[in-house]
Design an enzyme around this catalytic site. Structure first.
Site, PDB file in Angstrom:
ATOM      1  N   SER A 186      18.981   1.161  -5.023  1.00 52.50           N
ATOM      2  CA  SER A 186      19.999   1.339  -3.981  1.00 52.50           C
ATOM      3  C   SER A 186      19.364   2.019  -2.780  1.00 52.50           C
ATOM      4  O   SER A 186      18.377   2.760  -2.925  1.00 52.50           O
ATOM      5  CB  SER A 186      21.131   2.233  -4.500  1.00 52.50           C
ATOM      6  OG  SER A 186      22.032   2.551  -3.457  1.00 52.50           O
ATOM      7  N   TYR A 209      24.510   9.711  -8.701  1.00 50.55           N
ATOM      8  CA  TYR A 209      24.206   8.325  -8.327  1.00 50.55           C
ATOM      9  C   TYR A 209      22.870   8.262  -7.577  1.00 50.55           C
ATOM     10  O   TYR A 209      21.982   7.475  -7.934  1.00 50.55           O
ATOM     11  CB  TYR A 209      25.334   7.750  -7.475  1.00 50.55           C
ATOM     12  CG  TYR A 209      25.169   6.278  -7.176  1.00 50.55           C
ATOM     13  CD1 TYR A 209      25.336   5.332  -8.188  1.00 50.55           C
ATOM     14  CD2 TYR A 209      24.843   5.824  -5.905  1.00 50.55           C
ATOM     15  CE1 TYR A 209      25.183   3.972  -7.938  1.00 50.55           C
ATOM     16  CE2 TYR A 209      24.696   4.470  -5.642  1.00 50.55           C
ATOM     17  CZ  TYR A 209      24.868   3.547  -6.656  1.00 50.55           C
ATOM     18  OH  TYR A 209      24.703   2.199  -6.396  1.00 50.55           O
TER      19      TYR A 209
HETATM   20  P1  NDP Z   1      30.374  -3.539 -10.191  1.00 51.57           P
HETATM   21  O1  NDP Z   1      31.060  -2.266 -10.567  1.00 51.57           O
HETATM   22  O2  NDP Z   1      31.109  -4.580  -9.426  1.00 51.57           O
HETATM   23  O3  NDP Z   1      29.791  -4.238 -11.530  1.00 51.57           O
HETATM   24  C1  NDP Z   1      29.027  -3.502 -12.437  1.00 51.57           C
HETATM   25  C2  NDP Z   1      28.877  -4.297 -13.721  1.00 51.57           C
HETATM   26  O4  NDP Z   1      28.090  -3.494 -14.636  1.00 51.57           O
HETATM   27  C3  NDP Z   1      30.211  -4.579 -14.408  1.00 51.57           C
HETATM   28  O5  NDP Z   1      30.240  -5.912 -14.898  1.00 51.57           O
HETATM   29  C4  NDP Z   1      30.236  -3.578 -15.548  1.00 51.57           C
HETATM   30  O6  NDP Z   1      30.947  -3.993 -16.682  1.00 51.57           O
HETATM   31  C5  NDP Z   1      28.752  -3.507 -15.902  1.00 51.57           C
HETATM   32  N1  NDP Z   1      28.431  -2.318 -16.684  1.00 51.57           N
HETATM   33  C6  NDP Z   1      28.805  -1.026 -16.447  1.00 51.57           C
HETATM   34  N2  NDP Z   1      28.367  -0.226 -17.428  1.00 51.57           N
HETATM   35  C7  NDP Z   1      27.685  -1.019 -18.309  1.00 51.57           C
HETATM   36  C8  NDP Z   1      27.009  -0.762 -19.528  1.00 51.57           C
HETATM   37  N3  NDP Z   1      26.956   0.470 -20.063  1.00 51.57           N
HETATM   38  N4  NDP Z   1      26.415  -1.803 -20.164  1.00 51.57           N
HETATM   39  C9  NDP Z   1      26.498  -3.065 -19.660  1.00 51.57           C
HETATM   40  N5  NDP Z   1      27.132  -3.361 -18.508  1.00 51.57           N
HETATM   41  C10 NDP Z   1      27.733  -2.346 -17.839  1.00 51.57           C
HETATM   42  O7  NDP Z   1      29.058  -3.082  -9.438  1.00 51.57           O
HETATM   43  P2  NDP Z   1      28.185  -3.805  -8.305  1.00 51.57           P
HETATM   44  O8  NDP Z   1      28.112  -5.243  -8.575  1.00 51.57           O
HETATM   45  O9  NDP Z   1      28.610  -3.341  -6.986  1.00 51.57           O
HETATM   46  O10 NDP Z   1      26.772  -3.111  -8.578  1.00 51.57           O
HETATM   47  C11 NDP Z   1      25.732  -3.721  -9.321  1.00 51.57           C
HETATM   48  C12 NDP Z   1      24.488  -2.880  -9.167  1.00 51.57           C
HETATM   49  O11 NDP Z   1      24.138  -2.801  -7.790  1.00 51.57           O
HETATM   50  C13 NDP Z   1      24.655  -1.437  -9.653  1.00 51.57           C
HETATM   51  O12 NDP Z   1      23.449  -1.012 -10.256  1.00 51.57           O
HETATM   52  C14 NDP Z   1      24.908  -0.684  -8.370  1.00 51.57           C
HETATM   53  O13 NDP Z   1      24.529   0.677  -8.472  1.00 51.57           O
HETATM   54  C15 NDP Z   1      23.997  -1.440  -7.430  1.00 51.57           C
HETATM   55  N6  NDP Z   1      24.336  -1.274  -6.017  1.00 51.57           N
HETATM   56  C16 NDP Z   1      25.550  -1.672  -5.533  1.00 51.57           C
HETATM   57  C17 NDP Z   1      25.833  -1.521  -4.187  1.00 51.57           C
HETATM   58  C18 NDP Z   1      27.123  -1.951  -3.575  1.00 51.57           C
HETATM   59  O14 NDP Z   1      27.321  -1.696  -2.390  1.00 51.57           O
HETATM   60  N7  NDP Z   1      28.013  -2.606  -4.306  1.00 51.57           N
HETATM   61  C19 NDP Z   1      24.854  -0.931  -3.262  1.00 51.57           C
HETATM   62  C20 NDP Z   1      23.615  -0.544  -3.884  1.00 51.57           C
HETATM   63  C21 NDP Z   1      23.377  -0.714  -5.212  1.00 51.57           C
HETATM   64  P3  NDP Z   1      32.512  -3.650 -16.863  1.00 51.57           P
HETATM   65  O15 NDP Z   1      33.229  -4.487 -15.877  1.00 51.57           O
HETATM   66  O16 NDP Z   1      32.797  -4.027 -18.285  1.00 51.57           O
HETATM   67  O17 NDP Z   1      32.639  -2.167 -16.587  1.00 51.57           O
END
Ligand code: NDP
Length: 270
Positions: free
Chosen positions: A148, A161
């Site tokens: 990130s 985070y």
């Molecule tokens: P979302 O919250 O939309 O999606 C996250 C996904 O990760 C969900 O499907 C969730 O499942 C899954 N997840 C959470 N915990 C676990 C676990 N213990 N094991 C397996 N799966 C898990 O997040 P984003 O798509 O926005 O983010 C994706 C990545 O990008 C993250 O690492 C985030 O930190 C990073 N990021 C995002 C940014 C943004 O602006 N959106 C910016 C910078 C980085 P469930 O639905 O079941 O909880």
């Protein structure tokens, strides 16, 4: 212009076996769809069944869901066994699953901190550790971690985070050094503001959502916030031979937000 998942699809991942953690929705789902559109077989490792993995794009590849909790070593081992039995190996591991806690360290408990570290940092460690045997001997195997811009800077109230994402960047460099001699490349993508559920709450709490999005967009030299497909395109590139000499890098995908130096409003030209 937003990257389109069906733009320039040309079999760049034909025959590849790709694992995407947290691939059920958000950025992960865009990565899944892009690799599938490029001909890969994609295994979504996520807590819950996304339900419609076959739907969406008219793709050349194949998508499936295997239950996974990245924080739990037993779950990761079981996931690795299932993928090995079903596909005989892994070419690309995308460590995307992540969570974000937004609160002051006055209020953030040790349990909150540990959960953020477990999902965001222990998860990529466990996945790399236990999928590595499935990657050995494959053609140009690659790990792509989703870091990130908060591994480079920090928003307010994001201690766990930002710390976990800086850790992901460090892990990326360390794995690149350690696994390079085995032919495994490891890079990270550092997304900026991408429109997903993760940060939608921020925007939705503003009384005027359109204004909030417009103000956010104005922070970016490209004049817009990011789309999950923007991240997917860079992940795809890092996992192809076009990036065959690229390892240990953190590639920022943020529309230039981190590059623009801030000025006080009274001195800014726009
Ligand atoms: P979302 O919250 O939309 O999606 C996250 C996904 O990760 C969900 O499907 C969730 O499942 C899954 N997840 C959470 N915990 C676990 C676990 N213990 N094991 C397996 N799966 C898990 O997040 P984003 O798509 O926005 O983010 C994706 C990545 O990008 C993250 O690492 C985030 O930190 C990073 N990021 C995002 C940014 C943004 O602006 N959106 C910016 C910078 C980085 P469930 O639905 O079941 O909880």
């Amino acid at each position: 212009m937003t990257a389109s998942p069906d733009a320039a699809t040309s079999g760049r991942a034909d025959g590849r076996i790709v694992v995407v953690t947290g691939g059920a929705r958000g950025i992960g789902r865009a990565i899944v769809d892009r690799f599938a559109a490029e001909g890969a077989t994609v295994v979504i490792g996520d807590l819950t069944d996304p339900g419609n993995v076959g739907a969406g794009l008219d793709v050349a590849g194949h998508r499936e869901w295997v239950p996974l909790d990245v924080t739990d070593e037993a779950s990761v081992l079981e996931f690795a066994e299932t993928v090995q039995a079903g596909h005989g190996g892994v070419d690309v591991l995308v460590n995307n699953a992540g969570i974000m806690d937004t609160r002051s360290i006055r209020d953030e408990t040790v349990a909150d901190w540990d959960l953020a570290m477990a999902v965001n940092l222990r998860g990529p460690f466990l996945m790399a550790k236990h999928l590595l045997p499935l990657m050995e001997g494959r053609d140009d195997p690659a790990i792509v971690n989703i870091g990130s811009i908060e591994g480079l800077g920090a928003n307010a109230l994001h201690a766990s985070y930002a710390a976990s994402k800086a850790g992901v960047h460090g892990l990326t460099r360390a794995l690149a050094v350690d696994l390079g001699p085995m032919g495994v490349r490891c890079n990270a993508v550092a997304p900026g503001w991408i429109d997903t559920d993760l940060n939608r709450g921020y925007v939705d709490k503003h009384p005027n959502r359109d204004q909030a999005v417009a103000e956010l967009a104005s922070l970016h030299p490209v004049g817009r916030i990011g789309d999950p497909a923007d991240v997917a395109g860079t992940v795809l590139w890092l996992a192809t031979p076009d990036a065959g000499f690229v390892t240990g890098q953190v590639v920022t995908v943020d529309g230039g937000r981190m590059t623009r130096l801030s000025l006080p409003a009274s001195l800014a030209d726009d």
